[in-house]
Design an enzyme around this catalytic site. Structure first.
Site, PDB file in Angstrom:
ATOM      1  N   ASP A 173       0.864  -1.182   0.000  1.00  0.00           N
ATOM      2  CA  ASP A 173       0.000   0.000   0.000  1.00  0.00           C
ATOM      3  C   ASP A 173       0.900   1.231   0.000  1.00  0.00           C
ATOM      4  O   ASP A 173       1.934   1.244   0.696  1.00  0.00           O
ATOM      5  CB  ASP A 173      -0.907  -0.006   1.231  1.00  0.00           C
ATOM      6  CG  ASP A 173      -1.795   1.232   1.290  1.00  0.00           C
ATOM      7  OD1 ASP A 173      -2.721   1.319   0.469  1.00  0.00           O
ATOM      8  OD2 ASP A 173      -1.555   2.107   2.146  1.00  0.00           O
ATOM      9  N   CYS A 176       1.371   2.912   3.646  1.00  0.00           N
ATOM     10  CA  CYS A 176       1.798   2.105   4.793  1.00  0.00           C
ATOM     11  C   CYS A 176       3.254   2.406   5.141  1.00  0.00           C
ATOM     12  O   CYS A 176       4.143   2.324   4.285  1.00  0.00           O
ATOM     13  CB  CYS A 176       1.623   0.629   4.462  1.00  0.00           C
ATOM     14  SG  CYS A 176       2.514  -0.491   5.543  1.00  0.00           S
ATOM     15  N   CYS A 179       5.601  -0.479   4.538  1.00  0.00           N
ATOM     16  CA  CYS A 179       5.766  -0.668   3.085  1.00  0.00           C
ATOM     17  C   CYS A 179       6.804   0.320   2.559  1.00  0.00           C
ATOM     18  O   CYS A 179       7.627  -0.016   1.702  1.00  0.00           O
ATOM     19  CB  CYS A 179       4.441  -0.458   2.361  1.00  0.00           C
ATOM     20  SG  CYS A 179       3.156  -1.654   2.757  1.00  0.00           S
ATOM     21  N   ARG A 203      -5.164  -0.389   1.972  1.00  0.00           N
ATOM     22  CA  ARG A 203      -5.615  -0.712   3.318  1.00  0.00           C
ATOM     23  C   ARG A 203      -6.934  -0.033   3.681  1.00  0.00           C
ATOM     24  O   ARG A 203      -7.506  -0.319   4.724  1.00  0.00           O
ATOM     25  CB  ARG A 203      -4.548  -0.317   4.343  1.00  0.00           C
ATOM     26  CG  ARG A 203      -3.236  -1.060   4.173  1.00  0.00           C
ATOM     27  CD  ARG A 203      -2.181  -0.573   5.155  1.00  0.00           C
ATOM     28  NE  ARG A 203      -1.902   0.847   4.959  1.00  0.00           N
ATOM     29  CZ  ARG A 203      -1.993   1.760   5.915  1.00  0.00           C
ATOM     30  NH1 ARG A 203      -2.341   1.422   7.123  1.00  0.00           N
ATOM     31  NH2 ARG A 203      -1.712   3.022   5.658  1.00  0.00           N
TER      32      ARG A 203
END
Length: 284
Positions: A173, A176, A179, A203
């Protein structure tokens, strides 16, 4: 681009098509809305109590033929209860009378031979030197086959530098934090011989347009790089695989990002620093 209302409706419908979908996805929705993790147990629905690599599920069981009688029985019982999901397969496990079920758009689950019961979660065998998760190899096989079927053109790929020692699939994502930490180490990851194949896992409803814009950009890698740095990526609407990636992630039990899988279907993270990731996927 479609309106935000349309996006929200699509995202909500993705997880609430039928009674069973709503029931099985209720916990998933909570984490999809907020899940961003550096912990493997948070990245999928599998607990970390038992290491998948240490399981004793036999290859014969993993490769066992689908039992059409169990599929038919389960499908009949679901239909009788007004549930629409299509059952794809039911494979026997090491626990007598218990089957591992794959269904369209749902995480895999267990059922009995009569197809009258749906069992979610792990089944742990004890009595040996260490506990054994009887579903781990079956789950890995499901993931391996599903990820292998994804067209490379539908993923955003960061190739290894030099020899490709390993390939990983990462549900990601743009917003995130973990991430972004993973992406910050992309050069190091690639330099260690690891090819990274991104799939979309927004998300929240608000993240869907951003992820679709990345996949609709002329240069997807550049768009992903910008998004990971917090840029507001914009692109004309296009046919894109974001919804399909979400459906695949749901089927594989993804409930947080990043969720990292090997080519063999084993889930290894959560965020891991480049060196630990290389060790986890055998790229040292």
């Amino acid at each position: 681009m479609p309106s935000p209302t349309t996006k929200n409706t699509v995202f909500a419908d993705r997880f609430s098509r039928t009674t069973l979908s709503r029931f099985m996805m209720s916990a998933l929705l909570v984490v999809v809305a907020a899940g961003c993790s550096n912990n493997a147990a948070d990245a999928t629905s599998n607990s970390s109590v038992v290491n998948a690599a240490a399981t004793k599920v036999s290859a014969a069981k993993v490769a066992a033929d689908n039992d059409p009688a169990v599929v038919e029985a389960l499908q009949t019982n679901l239909t009788a209860s007004g549930i629409e999901e299509r059952i794809v397969s039911a494979v026997p496990t090491d626990m007598e009378g218990i089957y591992w079920v794959t269904a369209e758009g749902l995480p895999s689950f267990f059922t009995d031979k009569s197809g009258k019961h749906i069992i979610q979660g792990q089944i742990i065998a004890v009595g040996e030197a260490q506990p054994v998760d009887i579903s781990a190899a079956l789950a890995a096989k499901t993931a391996q086959e599903a990820l292998k079927a994804v067209d490379k053109k539908e993923m955003i790929i960061y190739p290894a530098k030099g020899e490709t020692k390993s390939v990983i699939y990462a549900f990601t994502d743009a917003d995130c934090g973990y991430c972004r930490k993973l992406h910050e180490e992309m050069d190091d990851i690639n330099a260690r011989g690891i090819e990274v194949r991104y799939l979309a896992w927004p998300r929240s409803q608000e993240s869907v347009p951003k992820m679709e814009a990345i996949w609709c950009s002329q240069d997807r890698n550049a768009a992903m790089n910008q998004a990971k740095m917090g840029a507001d990526v914009q692109a004309p609407s296009c046919a894109n695989p974001v919804q399909e990636h979400m459906a695949l992630g749901a089927r594989l039990g993804v409930r947080g990002t990043p969720a990292v899988f090997t080519e063999t279907g084993e889930q290894v993270g959560g965020y891991l620093p480049a060196a630990q990731l290389a060790e986890a996927v055998g790229a040292n």
